[in-house]
Enzyme design. Sequence first.
Site, PDB file in Angstrom:
ATOM      1  N   ARG A   1      64.979  64.847  18.727  1.00 35.47           N
ATOM      2  CA  ARG A   1      66.082  63.919  18.455  1.00 35.47           C
ATOM      3  C   ARG A   1      65.834  63.055  17.219  1.00 35.47           C
ATOM      4  O   ARG A   1      66.768  62.689  16.525  1.00 35.47           O
ATOM      5  CB  ARG A   1      66.327  63.037  19.679  1.00 35.47           C
ATOM      6  CG  ARG A   1      66.970  63.834  20.792  1.00 35.47           C
ATOM      7  CD  ARG A   1      67.085  63.055  22.052  1.00 35.47           C
ATOM      8  NE  ARG A   1      67.999  63.721  22.973  1.00 35.47           N
ATOM      9  CZ  ARG A   1      68.176  63.367  24.226  1.00 35.47           C
ATOM     10  NH1 ARG A   1      67.495  62.365  24.730  1.00 35.47           N
ATOM     11  NH2 ARG A   1      69.025  64.020  24.984  1.00 35.47           N
TER      12      ARG A   1
ATOM     13  N   GLY B   1      74.775  66.306  28.790  1.00 36.30           N
ATOM     14  CA  GLY B   1      76.032  65.880  29.405  1.00 36.30           C
ATOM     15  C   GLY B   1      77.174  65.832  28.406  1.00 36.30           C
ATOM     16  O   GLY B   1      78.305  66.220  28.713  1.00 36.30           O
TER      17      GLY B   1
END
Length: 395
Positions: A35, A376
């Site tokens: 990330r 998600g």
Amino acid sequence: MKTLNDFNFENKKALIRVDFNVPLNENFEVTDATRIVSAKPTIIKILEDGGSCILMSHLGRPKGVQDQFSLRHIVKNVEDILGVEVKFVDACIGEKAETAAAKLQPGEILLLENLRFHKEEEAGDKAFAEKLSKLGDIYVNDAFGTAHRAHASTTIVAEFFPNNKCFGYLLAQEIESINKVLKDGEKPVLAVLGGAKVSSKITIIENILDAVDHLIIGGGMAFTFIKAQGGKIGNSICEDDKQELALEILKQAKAKNVQVHIPVDVIAADAFSNDANTQVVDIDAIPDGWEGVDAGPKSRKQFHDVVMECKTILWNGPLGVFEMESFAGGTIELGNSIAEATKNGAFSLVGGGDSVAAVKQFGFENKVSYVSTGGGAMLESLEGIVLPGIAAILE
Ligand code: AMP
């Protein structure tokens, strides 16, 4: 869609929502820096323009201020990855943060303390968002992993930058990748859905039926479809209350001219264990006491042929219990097929939870076109939801 390229950041302070929610080990070392690496192009572009970067993120799920969730722990990692010194301030709002931000010179980076040390962040509190907004001149959202949350830093803060807000490169790339599959994918378009449960993928299936030409339903999910059609599935995982829904999906797919491919054979095991006895059986004739744990050889061949025919491929969910080495074969072969199709010019997007883990575990990461950084957020995008963090920039 406004991106970084629409702005010149010279002498501007960019307030960037990044997703630095990285896993740490017990020594507070980052164990997967994907990330941070993914946010680098955005940060570097702003610095090269002659601007400065104020980075804000959450880390973990702290209850109030808890040192183990301090972003201070990752400063060194961020510095190493960006190759630029990173200043840190142990606040994200208020005088301390404002002073540190005000001092920032072009070319410099400031990392703020964990946003979730304040409950106002997740509550989407407007006053808290306004305090954050005081720190920068231009708001950049580059945190796809939290774009499905209407939190202060991901969504509400954008209101305070009506003309000075944009997507970072990572978020823009995620949006483009999803659009390439759902909106303007070169045909034939294929979605491979696997994983354990129909119930968690149902809205996705319903949404993508309008976009795809082929749909592969694999993994544990397939057994609900097989049982609904009258097949014998032994002890295989199944959601009995979703059988009617499964038949309804098949009907909808037919009406929309989507070709559905369900495994024809499986590797069946006599226990849910890596060293169980196994046999290859037809998927609708699994003996009592046995359960389907991976795609069988005929199914793998069948899926390979479909994959090779398609120009746009979405992959979400493994074809078997890939965490156990003995049952990872189907997932690996599918990954190989998708890698081969990609090499031949297809666009392939892997996204959502476990398929990303599988892709990394088996080394396909650089052999597909794009691996999504959001679990998600990716699933909700595939369900057709415009994520609040994305809507806030578009408004
Ligand atoms: P999901 O999070 O829905 O994508 O599901 C991923 C999980 O599905 C993984 O943990 C796999 O082990 C599991 N899975 C895939 N195929 C099967 C199967 N045939 N039986 C049981 N679990 C499965």
